[in-house]
Design a protein around this motif. Structure first.
Motif, mmCIF file in Angstrom:
data_model
loop_
_atom_site.group_PDB
_atom_site.id
_atom_site.type_symbol
_atom_site.label_atom_id
_atom_site.label_comp_id
_atom_site.label_asym_id
_atom_site.label_seq_id
_atom_site.Cartn_x
_atom_site.Cartn_y
_atom_site.Cartn_z
ATOM 1 N N SER A 223 0.825 -1.209 0.000
ATOM 2 C CA SER A 223 0.000 0.000 0.000
ATOM 3 C C SER A 223 0.860 1.261 0.000
ATOM 4 N N GLY A 224 2.138 1.099 -0.274
ATOM 5 C CA GLY A 224 3.082 2.214 -0.216
ATOM 6 C C GLY A 224 3.710 2.275 1.157
ATOM 7 N N PHE A 225 5.003 2.500 1.209
ATOM 8 C CA PHE A 225 5.689 2.555 2.500
ATOM 9 C C PHE A 225 5.165 3.713 3.345
ATOM 10 N N ALA A 226 5.317 3.579 4.653
ATOM 11 C CA ALA A 226 4.941 4.647 5.571
ATOM 12 C C ALA A 226 5.830 5.866 5.318
ATOM 13 N N PRO A 227 5.398 7.074 5.731
ATOM 14 C CA PRO A 227 6.253 8.252 5.573
ATOM 15 C C PRO A 227 7.638 8.011 6.157
ATOM 16 N N ARG A 228 8.633 8.482 5.455
ATOM 17 C CA ARG A 228 10.011 8.200 5.859
ATOM 18 C C ARG A 228 10.329 8.813 7.217
ATOM 19 N N VAL A 229 11.267 8.182 7.912
ATOM 20 C CA VAL A 229 11.710 8.644 9.225
ATOM 21 C C VAL A 229 13.228 8.811 9.184
ATOM 22 N N LEU A 230 13.703 9.971 9.569
ATOM 23 C CA LEU A 230 15.144 10.247 9.601
ATOM 24 C C LEU A 230 15.800 9.510 10.758
ATOM 25 N N PHE A 231 16.929 8.840 10.470
ATOM 26 C CA PHE A 231 17.670 8.268 11.589
ATOM 27 C C PHE A 231 19.175 8.380 11.454
ATOM 28 N N ASP A 232 19.689 8.960 10.362
ATOM 29 C CA ASP A 232 21.146 9.081 10.253
ATOM 30 C C ASP A 232 21.493 10.100 9.180
ATOM 31 N N CYS A 233 22.461 10.957 9.455
ATOM 32 C CA CYS A 233 22.962 11.905 8.456
ATOM 33 C C CYS A 233 24.467 11.705 8.272
ATOM 34 N N GLY A 234 25.044 12.489 7.371
ATOM 35 C CA GLY A 234 26.478 12.358 7.117
ATOM 36 C C GLY A 234 26.812 11.377 6.023
ATOM 37 N N TRP A 235 25.827 10.990 5.203
ATOM 38 C CA TRP A 235 26.094 10.029 4.143
ATOM 39 C C TRP A 235 26.720 10.668 2.910
ATOM 40 N N ASP A 236 27.094 11.947 3.002
ATOM 41 C CA ASP A 236 27.857 12.560 1.914
ATOM 42 C C ASP A 236 29.254 11.952 1.833
ATOM 43 N N VAL A 237 29.716 11.315 2.894
ATOM 44 C CA VAL A 237 31.038 10.668 2.884
ATOM 45 C C VAL A 237 30.916 9.145 2.859
ATOM 46 N N MET A 238 29.681 8.633 2.675
ATOM 47 C CA MET A 238 29.453 7.199 2.691
ATOM 48 C C MET A 238 28.810 6.750 1.387
ATOM 49 N N GLU A 239 28.991 5.476 1.051
ATOM 50 C CA GLU A 239 28.378 4.903 -0.136
ATOM 51 C C GLU A 239 28.243 3.393 0.042
ATOM 52 N N SER A 240 27.647 2.758 -0.965
ATOM 53 C CA SER A 240 27.563 1.293 -1.037
ATOM 54 C C SER A 240 26.830 0.679 0.142
#
Length: 292
Positions: A223-240
């Motif tokens: 039915s579509g995922f629930a509204p997103r919830v923030l739990f982590d930032c700083g992924w400008d230096v992360m990948e994969s």
């Protein structure tokens, strides 16, 4: 009354037989079966512990990195070659229902999508299950999103941002797609991590390109995922970002992330609440690897 008592006796006997059968299964296999309900099947060598599949980009060799059940690796082995032509390699869970973890791969030159059946030590011959999949910016799999007991996969369409659900058939292929979300052209590192909040429904995570923060999208997907919830930032230096099941053996779904500048591999330990408790470094030297 006699018939009712007889029926109850039959049900009791069947339940007892099932319990006895379960107790004859090795403890490691019992634990893995329970774990797969939450975190999916990432056990490629059949030892009861979740593993990592990765391609060595310089040679095209496909490698199995066995998990040790505690958040680390055992010695790796090569399980394939000539994978250079793939621009997407995705862990697929048990797509064909035979108990072994499988893979998906997309050919860069044609957009053809292939299913690679796992056999407990490597992979059997590939089966093409679709064409034109270069239109998708991400394809993720490994979990049952429809609740029918079969492993499905999800893909985001690059041009439109539409998120599509492809119901599994239990044979390694999929049924008719349905749209379950929009705006996913603004999401990278889409990852099918399993049931992160342990409510019985499979979830996904993804990094927003607007703020480089990772968000949790709770199921149900149908039915579509629930509204997103923030739990982590700083992924400008992360990948994969990559799902790895319950890699540390604590009963919660985990995932990997790579920091290119430092050439470090992190294990994000799921907390069972839709987030993670810690993210220790578990290896280095993965900047030349594509993690499935």
């Amino acid at each position: 009354m006699a018939d009712s008592c007889f029926a109850r006796a039959l049900r009791l006997a069947a339940a007892l037989a099932a319990a006895i059968a379960f107790l004859t299964v090795p403890v490691a296999a019992q634990a893995q079966t329970a774990e797969q309900t939450t975190a999916g099947n990432y056990d490629y060598d059949g030892d009861g512990f979740d593993d990592v599949i990765a391609r060595r980009d310089q040679t095209g060799a496909l490698e199995l990195w066995p998990g040790d059940g505690a958040g680390g690796f055992l010695p790796r082995s090569q399980v394939g070659q000539n994978w250079n032509g793939m621009n997407l390699i995705e862990t697929a869970g048990d797509l064909d229902g035979d108990g072994h973890a499988d893979l998906l791969g997309r050919v860069a030159s044609t957009g053809a999508l292939y299913f690679y059946p796992g056999n407990g030590s490597g992979f059997d011959a590939a089966v093409r299950i679709g064409r034109g999949w270069n239109a998708m910016s991400a394809i993720v799999s490994g979990h049952d999103y429809t609740g029918d007991g079969k492993t499905d996969f999800i893909a985001s369409e690059a041009g439109t941002g539409t998120l599509w659900l492809y119901p599994g058939t239990g044979t390694g292929s999929h049924g008719v797609q349905s749209a379950i979300g929009s705006g996913f052209d603004q999401v990278r590192e889409l990852t099918a991590v399993g049931d992160m909040n342990e409510d019985g429904l499979a979830d996904v995570v993804g990094v927003s390109t607007a703020d480089e923060c990772m968000y949790f999208y709770a199921g149900p997907a149908t039915s579509g995922f629930a509204p997103r919830v923030l739990f982590d930032c700083g992924w400008d230096v992360m990948e994969s970002a990559a799902a790895v099941g319950d890699f540390d053996g604590d009963g919660h779904a985990d995932w990997l992330g790579r920091e290119p500048a430092a050439n470090l591999l992190y294990l994000f330990k799921g907390d069972g609440l839709g987030g993670y408790g810690s993210s220790p470094v578990i290896d280095s030297g993965w900047n030349t690897m594509t993690i499935a």
